[in-house]
Scaffold this motif. Structure first.
Motif, PDB file in Angstrom:
ATOM      1  N   TRP A  19      70.888   7.872  45.211  1.00  0.00           N
ATOM      2  CA  TRP A  19      69.489   8.261  45.379  1.00  0.00           C
ATOM      3  C   TRP A  19      68.695   7.165  46.090  1.00  0.00           C
ATOM      4  N   ALA A  20      69.018   5.898  45.832  1.00  0.00           N
ATOM      5  CA  ALA A  20      68.323   4.794  46.509  1.00  0.00           C
ATOM      6  C   ALA A  20      68.747   4.718  47.975  1.00  0.00           C
ATOM      7  N   ARG A  21      70.051   4.827  48.241  1.00  0.00           N
ATOM      8  CA  ARG A  21      70.532   4.732  49.630  1.00  0.00           C
ATOM      9  C   ARG A  21      70.041   5.887  50.489  1.00  0.00           C
ATOM     10  N   THR A  22      69.844   7.061  49.887  1.00  0.00           N
ATOM     11  CA  THR A  22      69.383   8.231  50.644  1.00  0.00           C
ATOM     12  C   THR A  22      67.861   8.404  50.555  1.00  0.00           C
ATOM     13  N   THR A  23      67.184   7.421  50.030  1.00  0.00           N
ATOM     14  CA  THR A  23      65.708   7.332  49.912  1.00  0.00           C
ATOM     15  C   THR A  23      65.074   8.434  49.078  1.00  0.00           C
ATOM     16  N   LEU A  24      65.838   9.040  48.160  1.00  0.00           N
ATOM     17  CA  LEU A  24      65.230  10.008  47.243  1.00  0.00           C
ATOM     18  C   LEU A  24      64.282   9.278  46.305  1.00  0.00           C
ATOM     19  N   PHE A  56      58.360   0.801  36.135  1.00  0.00           N
ATOM     20  CA  PHE A  56      58.316   1.844  35.114  1.00  0.00           C
ATOM     21  C   PHE A  56      58.059   3.202  35.762  1.00  0.00           C
ATOM     22  N   ARG A  57      57.155   3.260  36.734  1.00  0.00           N
ATOM     23  CA  ARG A  57      56.864   4.526  37.422  1.00  0.00           C
ATOM     24  C   ARG A  57      58.099   5.059  38.145  1.00  0.00           C
ATOM     25  N   ASP A  58      58.895   4.151  38.727  1.00  0.00           N
ATOM     26  CA  ASP A  58      60.147   4.578  39.364  1.00  0.00           C
ATOM     27  C   ASP A  58      61.053   5.259  38.344  1.00  0.00           C
ATOM     28  N   LEU A  59      61.096   4.702  37.128  1.00  0.00           N
ATOM     29  CA  LEU A  59      61.935   5.289  36.077  1.00  0.00           C
ATOM     30  C   LEU A  59      61.442   6.686  35.703  1.00  0.00           C
ATOM     31  N   VAL A  60      60.126   6.875  35.707  1.00  0.00           N
ATOM     32  CA  VAL A  60      59.568   8.203  35.412  1.00  0.00           C
ATOM     33  C   VAL A  60      60.017   9.204  36.479  1.00  0.00           C
ATOM     34  N   VAL A  61      59.951   8.801  37.746  1.00  0.00           N
ATOM     35  CA  VAL A  61      60.371   9.696  38.831  1.00  0.00           C
ATOM     36  C   VAL A  61      61.874   9.982  38.720  1.00  0.00           C
ATOM     37  N   LEU A  62      62.663   8.967  38.397  1.00  0.00           N
ATOM     38  CA  LEU A  62      64.102   9.179  38.202  1.00  0.00           C
ATOM     39  C   LEU A  62      64.356  10.195  37.088  1.00  0.00           C
ATOM     40  N   LYS A  63      63.590  10.110  36.010  1.00  0.00           N
ATOM     41  CA  LYS A  63      63.749  11.031  34.882  1.00  0.00           C
ATOM     42  C   LYS A  63      63.379  12.459  35.297  1.00  0.00           C
ATOM     43  N   VAL A  64      62.346  12.598  36.115  1.00  0.00           N
ATOM     44  CA  VAL A  64      61.950  13.924  36.600  1.00  0.00           C
ATOM     45  C   VAL A  64      63.069  14.519  37.453  1.00  0.00           C
ATOM     46  N   VAL A  65      63.639  13.711  38.338  1.00  0.00           N
ATOM     47  CA  VAL A  65      64.743  14.183  39.173  1.00  0.00           C
ATOM     48  C   VAL A  65      65.908  14.628  38.287  1.00  0.00           C
ATOM     49  N   LYS A  66      66.226  13.845  37.281  1.00  0.00           N
ATOM     50  CA  LYS A  66      67.318  14.202  36.371  1.00  0.00           C
ATOM     51  C   LYS A  66      67.012  15.508  35.629  1.00  0.00           C
ATOM     52  N   ARG A  67      65.787  15.661  35.165  1.00  0.00           N
ATOM     53  CA  ARG A  67      65.432  16.897  34.437  1.00  0.00           C
ATOM     54  C   ARG A  67      65.514  18.117  35.347  1.00  0.00           C
ATOM     55  N   LEU A  68      65.097  17.973  36.600  1.00  0.00           N
ATOM     56  CA  LEU A  68      65.209  19.084  37.540  1.00  0.00           C
ATOM     57  C   LEU A  68      66.678  19.426  37.786  1.00  0.00           C
ATOM     58  N   LEU A  69      67.516  18.405  37.908  1.00  0.00           N
ATOM     59  CA  LEU A  69      68.958  18.645  38.053  1.00  0.00           C
ATOM     60  C   LEU A  69      69.502  19.370  36.824  1.00  0.00           C
ATOM     61  N   ASP A  70      69.086  18.910  35.635  1.00  0.00           N
ATOM     62  CA  ASP A  70      69.534  19.539  34.391  1.00  0.00           C
ATOM     63  C   ASP A  70      69.069  20.988  34.289  1.00  0.00           C
ATOM     64  N   ALA A  71      67.932  21.302  34.917  1.00  0.00           N
ATOM     65  CA  ALA A  71      67.398  22.668  34.888  1.00  0.00           C
ATOM     66  C   ALA A  71      68.111  23.568  35.898  1.00  0.00           C
ATOM     67  N   GLY A  72      69.009  22.980  36.695  1.00  0.00           N
ATOM     68  CA  GLY A  72      69.768  23.788  37.634  1.00  0.00           C
ATOM     69  C   GLY A  72      69.279  23.740  39.066  1.00  0.00           C
ATOM     70  N   VAL A  73      68.261  22.942  39.358  1.00  0.00           N
ATOM     71  CA  VAL A  73      67.757  22.829  40.723  1.00  0.00           C
ATOM     72  C   VAL A  73      68.731  21.948  41.506  1.00  0.00           C
ATOM     73  N   SER A  74      69.068  22.372  42.717  1.00  0.00           N
ATOM     74  CA  SER A  74      69.999  21.590  43.525  1.00  0.00           C
ATOM     75  C   SER A  74      69.337  20.298  43.995  1.00  0.00           C
ATOM     76  N   LEU A  75      70.148  19.288  44.215  1.00  0.00           N
ATOM     77  CA  LEU A  75      69.627  18.009  44.702  1.00  0.00           C
ATOM     78  C   LEU A  75      68.943  18.196  46.050  1.00  0.00           C
ATOM     79  N   GLN A  76      69.461  19.092  46.868  1.00  0.00           N
ATOM     80  CA  GLN A  76      68.854  19.384  48.170  1.00  0.00           C
ATOM     81  C   GLN A  76      67.430  19.925  47.984  1.00  0.00           C
ATOM     82  N   ASN A  77      67.228  20.838  47.028  1.00  0.00           N
ATOM     83  CA  ASN A  77      65.886  21.382  46.791  1.00  0.00           C
ATOM     84  C   ASN A  77      64.962  20.349  46.159  1.00  0.00           C
ATOM     85  N   ILE A  78      65.499  19.498  45.296  1.00  0.00           N
ATOM     86  CA  ILE A  78      64.685  18.422  44.716  1.00  0.00           C
ATOM     87  C   ILE A  78      64.214  17.493  45.828  1.00  0.00           C
ATOM     88  N   ARG A  79      65.127  17.146  46.727  1.00  0.00           N
ATOM     89  CA  ARG A  79      64.782  16.273  47.853  1.00  0.00           C
ATOM     90  C   ARG A  79      63.696  16.914  48.720  1.00  0.00           C
TER      91      ARG A  79
END
Length: 184
Positions: A40-45, A64-87
């Motif tokens: 995620w860091a190398r691809t600038t997500l 800390f804010r970066d960690l919040v954004v990381l958690k949101v990305v993880k929750r969206l992934l857990d909800a079934g949203v593709s990484l491409q759509n999250i990006r």
């Protein structure tokens, strides 16, 4: 620049007093693998805002804010949203000048990602910021209560005996005609 030893756990304090978290700590806090974090860091997500890796031996430092954004990305992934759509959703927010992703409310149906701007406004981030229809049930409930407060009601106990019908509301011409016709 002085590097902290690798064994140190917990937050690292920068020269300006800011607190940052190394990748391993970020992974543990968010519940993702180091491989995901690195990708995620190398691809600038999600790029660490305190310090990005700048060659061999340097480590990323996340706020800390970066960690919040990381958690949101993880929750969206857990909800079934593709990484491409999250990006795509995050890029849409950034293209509109939203730098503080931690202050955004995102909702998903597992396919698309919506930005919730207010209880009445939800925007589909994957459809070019197209507005979608949202209904706040609590708001509709209060609106109906307010509307009914000055409108007539009828008893729900069964048929009303002839001659005991309530008087029509002022201005309700059709109801007045029906009442006159029934009365004879």
């Amino acid at each position: 620049m002085h590097e902290q030893p690798l064994e140190q756990d917990g937050p690292l304090v920068g020269e300006d007093g800011s607190v940052g978290y190394r990748g391993v700590t970020a992974c543990q806090a968010v519940g993702i693998s180091y491989r995901q974090l690195d990708y995620w860091a190398r691809t600038t997500l999600v790029v660490p805002s305190i310090r990005d890796a700048s060659g061999s031996g340097t480590q990323r430092l996340y706020s800390f804010r970066d960690l919040v954004v990381l958690k949101v990305v993880k929750r969206l992934l857990d909800a079934g949203v593709s990484l491409q759509n999250i990006r795509r959703a995050i890029e849409a927010l950034r293209s509109r000048g939203v730098d503080d992703l931690a202050g955004i409310t995102l909702i998903s149906d597992g396919t698309t990602v919506y930005e919730c701007r207010s209880p009445e406004e939800v925007v589909d981030l994957l459809q070019g910021g197209q507005g979608v229809f949202g209904i706040a049930i609590g708001g509709a409930f209060k609106e109906i209560q307010g509307s009914l407060s000055h409108l007539p009601a009828e008893p729900a106990g069964g048929p009303v005996p002839l001659g005991a019908e309530p008087e029509p509301a002022a201005g309700d011409e059709l109801a007045a005609r029906r009442a006159r016709r029934r009365a004879g």
